[in-house]
Design an enzyme around this catalytic site. Structure first.
Site, short mmCIF file in Angstrom:
data_model
loop_
_atom_site.label_atom_id
_atom_site.label_comp_id
_atom_site.label_asym_id
_atom_site.label_seq_id
_atom_site.Cartn_x
_atom_site.Cartn_y
_atom_site.Cartn_z
N HIS A 17 -15.20 -1.88 1.92
CA HIS A 17 -14.90 -1.79 3.36
C HIS A 17 -15.90 -2.63 4.17
O HIS A 17 -15.52 -3.33 5.11
CB HIS A 17 -15.00 -0.34 3.86
CG HIS A 17 -14.02 0.62 3.27
ND1 HIS A 17 -14.37 1.78 2.63
CD2 HIS A 17 -12.66 0.60 3.25
CE1 HIS A 17 -13.29 2.44 2.25
NE2 HIS A 17 -12.24 1.75 2.60
N LYS A 41 -4.42 15.70 4.23
CA LYS A 41 -5.14 15.06 3.13
C LYS A 41 -6.51 15.72 3.02
O LYS A 41 -7.26 15.75 4.01
CB LYS A 41 -5.31 13.58 3.46
CG LYS A 41 -5.19 12.64 2.28
CD LYS A 41 -5.13 11.22 2.81
CE LYS A 41 -5.36 10.19 1.74
NZ LYS A 41 -5.32 8.83 2.27
N ARG A 90 -6.76 -5.36 -2.17
CA ARG A 90 -7.48 -5.48 -3.44
C ARG A 90 -6.60 -6.18 -4.47
O ARG A 90 -6.87 -7.27 -4.91
CB ARG A 90 -7.91 -4.11 -3.95
CG ARG A 90 -9.09 -3.55 -3.19
CD ARG A 90 -9.26 -2.09 -3.37
NE ARG A 90 -8.21 -1.37 -2.67
CZ ARG A 90 -8.23 -0.09 -2.39
NH1 ARG A 90 -9.25 0.64 -2.79
NH2 ARG A 90 -7.25 0.48 -1.72
N SER A 128 -12.54 4.48 -2.43
CA SER A 128 -13.28 5.69 -2.06
C SER A 128 -13.05 6.78 -3.09
O SER A 128 -13.98 7.51 -3.46
CB SER A 128 -12.83 6.19 -0.69
OG SER A 128 -13.10 5.23 0.29
P1 ADP Z 1 -6.35 4.44 3.60
O1 ADP Z 1 -6.28 5.90 3.25
O2 ADP Z 1 -5.80 4.12 4.95
O3 ADP Z 1 -5.85 3.49 2.55
P2 ADP Z 1 -9.00 3.62 2.87
O4 ADP Z 1 -10.28 4.07 3.45
O5 ADP Z 1 -8.77 3.93 1.44
O6 ADP Z 1 -7.89 4.20 3.82
O7 ADP Z 1 -8.87 2.05 3.06
C1 ADP Z 1 -8.84 1.45 4.33
C2 ADP Z 1 -8.48 0.00 4.17
O8 ADP Z 1 -9.48 -0.69 3.43
C3 ADP Z 1 -7.17 -0.24 3.41
O9 ADP Z 1 -6.53 -1.38 3.97
C4 ADP Z 1 -7.63 -0.54 2.01
O10 ADP Z 1 -6.70 -1.34 1.31
C5 ADP Z 1 -8.91 -1.31 2.29
N1 ADP Z 1 -9.86 -1.24 1.20
C6 ADP Z 1 -10.37 -0.14 0.60
N2 ADP Z 1 -11.22 -0.48 -0.38
C7 ADP Z 1 -11.24 -1.85 -0.41
C8 ADP Z 1 -11.89 -2.81 -1.24
N3 ADP Z 1 -12.69 -2.46 -2.23
N4 ADP Z 1 -11.64 -4.12 -0.99
C9 ADP Z 1 -10.80 -4.49 0.00
N5 ADP Z 1 -10.15 -3.63 0.80
C10 ADP Z 1 -10.36 -2.33 0.59
#
Ligand code: ADP
Length: 166
Positions: A17, A41, A90, A128
């Site tokens: 992030h 969630k 990703r 995460s």
């Molecule tokens: P959500 O539950 O909305 O997917 P996340 O916190 O998991 O929330 O992710 C928020 C955003 O960050 C999403 O667009 C996700 O694809 C992106 N993201 C999460 N981890 C990574 C990573 N390692 N590299 C690139 N983008 C990421």
């Protein structure tokens, strides 16, 4: 002013992030990181804790603000007068879901763009949920999360262990 919203669960924020924020903070005047409070969630960190961890981890980026929100993302983004939503990609697995979300948001706000950004290849496997799973089983995740998040995970682990014993 070009303002973008980066929405997500961020439970907790990872170096993936942060990498997305470091890249996009150069493209916009201001980025609002919107921590989604999704009641259906189950999260490890409260929305406030998640927001604080992001604030601590983005101190080196002057144009980042962090807020919590619940409800319809399109309404939130309109209220901010944002010109774009930022999402990270990703692998192709992310793509189908992200494209659907982007299309929905385009229907709801026709002149809003969703910008997809790829993080550094060293973070393509980082999520995460993966970080939480490894950390709560005692794994070392120090290369994948900001230091403050690592400390937060250890604190949660201690509470979980205490609850199990008590
Ligand atoms: P959500 O539950 O909305 O997917 P996340 O916190 O998991 O929330 O992710 C928020 C955003 O960050 C999403 O667009 C996700 O694809 C992106 N993201 C999460 N981890 C990574 C990573 N390692 N590299 C690139 N983008 C990421």
């Amino acid at each position: 002013m070009k303002l973008a919203v980066y929405p997500g669960s961020f439970d907790p924020v990872t170096n993936g992030h942060i990498d997305i924020l470091e890249r996009t903070s150069k493209l916009f005047d201001k980025i609002v990181v919107a921590v989604i409070h999704n009641v259906s969630k189950q999260a490890l960190f409260t929305p406030q804790e998640r927001a604080d961890l992001i604030r601590e981890s983005t101190k080196h980026l002057p144009n980042i603000e962090v807020e919590c929100f619940s409800g319809l993302l399109a309404d939130y983004v309109s209220g901010k007068h944002a010109c774009a939503i930022i999402r990270g990609l990703r692998t192709v697995i992310d793509f189908e879901y992200e494209m659907q979300m982007a299309m929905w948001n385009r229907v709801l706000i026709p002149n809003l763009e969703t910008i997809f950004v790829m993080s550094d290849s060293k973070y393509t496997f980082v999520s995460s949920s993966g970080v939480k799973e490894a950390a709560l089983l005692g794994g070392n995740v120090s290369s994948l999360v900001p230091e403050v998040v690592e400390r937060g995970l250890l604190a949660k682990l201690t509470i979980i262990r205490q609850n199990k014993e008590g």
